[in-house]
Design an enzyme around this catalytic site. Structure first.
Site, PDB file in Angstrom:
ATOM      1  N   ASN A 285      72.896  35.771 -47.621  1.00 20.11           N
ATOM      2  CA  ASN A 285      72.709  36.401 -48.934  1.00 20.11           C
ATOM      3  C   ASN A 285      74.043  36.753 -49.587  1.00 20.11           C
ATOM      4  OD1 ASN A 285      69.907  36.319 -49.133  1.00 20.11           O
ATOM      5  ND2 ASN A 285      69.636  38.274 -48.075  1.00 20.11           N
ATOM      6  N   GLU A 320      63.431  38.928 -42.717  1.00 20.71           N
ATOM      7  CA  GLU A 320      63.647  37.625 -42.097  1.00 20.71           C
ATOM      8  C   GLU A 320      63.072  37.598 -40.689  1.00 20.71           C
ATOM      9  OE1 GLU A 320      67.377  40.002 -41.066  1.00 20.71           O
ATOM     10  OE2 GLU A 320      65.934  39.875 -42.700  1.00 20.71           O
TER      11      GLU A 320
END
Length: 419
Positions: A285, A320
């Protein structure tokens, strides 16, 4: 809009002209009034069972019509009177229940005109062709089906013309699809119902006529109720699926995982509980963006799913993080499967859209596996906590690995495996 409205009134005044041209009813007034009341009452009653479909800005009602038999019986003038009374009854009822469309009043003139014209045509065709068809076996019924086909075509043509003027039908293909939506079964049902009504009304069999109307209504009500139940179940299932499905990956979410854990905790089966996540996901990210991170999560979910069979369960239990319930396997089989998943993820690459380019990203994953027998002392919720702790150990030991524990070996002691 003005062209469509002009067409509506063209239909209405054409039907009015034909009715006025006939000058009189085809039957005695007393007989006509009895039939008018009966047809009006059951047509109004049946209207609540209609199927409503939205086509562009226009609402179309589909349902069986009794106008064919009434038009043949009473002629164009009698038919126009019936359609006017019936259609304005529908309009008033919709206004009363606040279900009327904004243009409902003007659409009522279209309905009167289109149905009166179509079934007036059926009246003239019937009187023209019945001498010939009476010489054929089942000629009356063949003619009735032919008239239903012709009137359906005319009514659809009127509707397509309006839709074309409103811009809801643009091509010949659109028009053809509209024609094709007619069901031969429904046309056969309409022909049979109207044929029987016509026979009974000519013989003034009022009791039989009433019974036929009532039977038709009750059968239609039964099918309507059943279709509503099916539709309600479909919508409930759809909402439940939405509530239990992760929007990003399309697999089951944490809410469904909690539900499944409650169900499985009532069993005493052997199960492999696996908790997995993507290594160093935050850096993905940070180096790219959250959209790229979402693409990686979807890829990881698909990788996990591709190794499972129909008895296994896969959930997105966190950002995740994913949880797997491996069922109908022993400990060795569970370890072997997770190791294959781990290597498969390590050797795979996901192509992501970043900026104006397609970028290949490689990543690894870590796993915690706890294999045991579900019991009252150790329900599935506790098994999940143990597997989550084993995942943490995999992270602490360097990531891209599996830490597994067999909670039910022959010696009765846990066996720890680290890969």
């Amino acid at each position: 809009m003005w062209r469509a409205r002009l067409f509506d009134f063209l239909l209405f005044f054409s039907a009015l002209a034909i009715a006025v041209h006939t000058r009189s009813l085809d039957v005695e007034v007393n007989l006509y009034i009895k039939a008018l009341f009966l047809f009006w009452a059951f047509s109004t009653l049946y209207h609540r069972l209609r199927v409503v479909k939205k086509t562009g800005n226009t609402t179309v009602d589909y349902g069986i019509s009794y106008s064919l038999s009434f038009g043949i019986f009473a002629g164009p003038l009698g038919l126009l009177i019936f359609e006017t009374i019936y259609r304005f009854t529908v309009y008033i009822n919709r206004k009363r229940t606040k279900t009327a469309d904004p243009e409902e009043f003007w659409d009522t003139f279209y309905n009167i005109g289109s149905f009166s014209l179509a079934y007036s045509a059926a009246y003239y065709l019937y009187n023209l062709l019945i001498p010939f068809f009476e010489t054929l076996p089942f000629g009356f019924w063949i003619l009735l089906f032919l008239l239903v086909f012709v009137t359906s075509f005319l009514i659809d043509t009127f509707l397509i013309t309006v839709f074309y003027m409103l811009g809801d039908v643009k091509t010949f293909g659109d028009a053809y699809d509209f024609y094709k939506s007619r069901s031969l079964t429904d046309m056969g049902k309409t022909a049979l119902t109207n044929g029987l009504l016509l026979l009974f009304i000519h013989q003034a069999e009022w009791g039989t006529l009433f019974a036929l109307f009532l039977l038709n209504y009750l059968v239609s009500l039964s099918f309507y109720s059943k279709s509503q139940s099916i539709q309600d179940k479909y919508e409930r299932d759809k909402f439940e699926q939405m509530a239990y499905t992760d929007y990003l990956t399309g697999i089951n979410n944490r809410a469904f995982m909690d539900k499944k854990m409650t169900e499985l905790s009532q069993t005493e089966e052997y199960i492999g509980v696996v908790v997995a996540d993507i290594d160093k996901f935050k850096s993905i990210n940070d180096n790219y963006n959250h959209s790229v991170g979402d693409q990686v999560i979807r890829h990881f979910a698909n990788q996990l799913k591709s190794y499972l069979n129909v008895n296994d369960n896969l959930f997105r239990s966190g950002g995740e993080e994913f949880t797997l319930f491996l069922r109908n396997r022993n400990y060795v089989q569970c370890v072997d499967l997770v190791e294959r998943i781990l290597r498969g993820v390590e050797n795979s690459t996901v192509e992501v859209e970043f900026g104006s380019e397609t970028v290949p990203i490689s990543y690894t994953s870590s796993f915690g596996l706890y294999f045991y027998k579900i019991s009252e002392q150790v329900p599935l919720e506790k098994g999940y906590i143990v597997a989550d702790q084993l995942l943490l150990e995999s992270k602490q030991d360097g990531r891209n690995r599996l830490t597994a524990v067999n909670g039910c070996n022959n010696a009765g002691k846990p066996v720890l495996v680290k890969n």
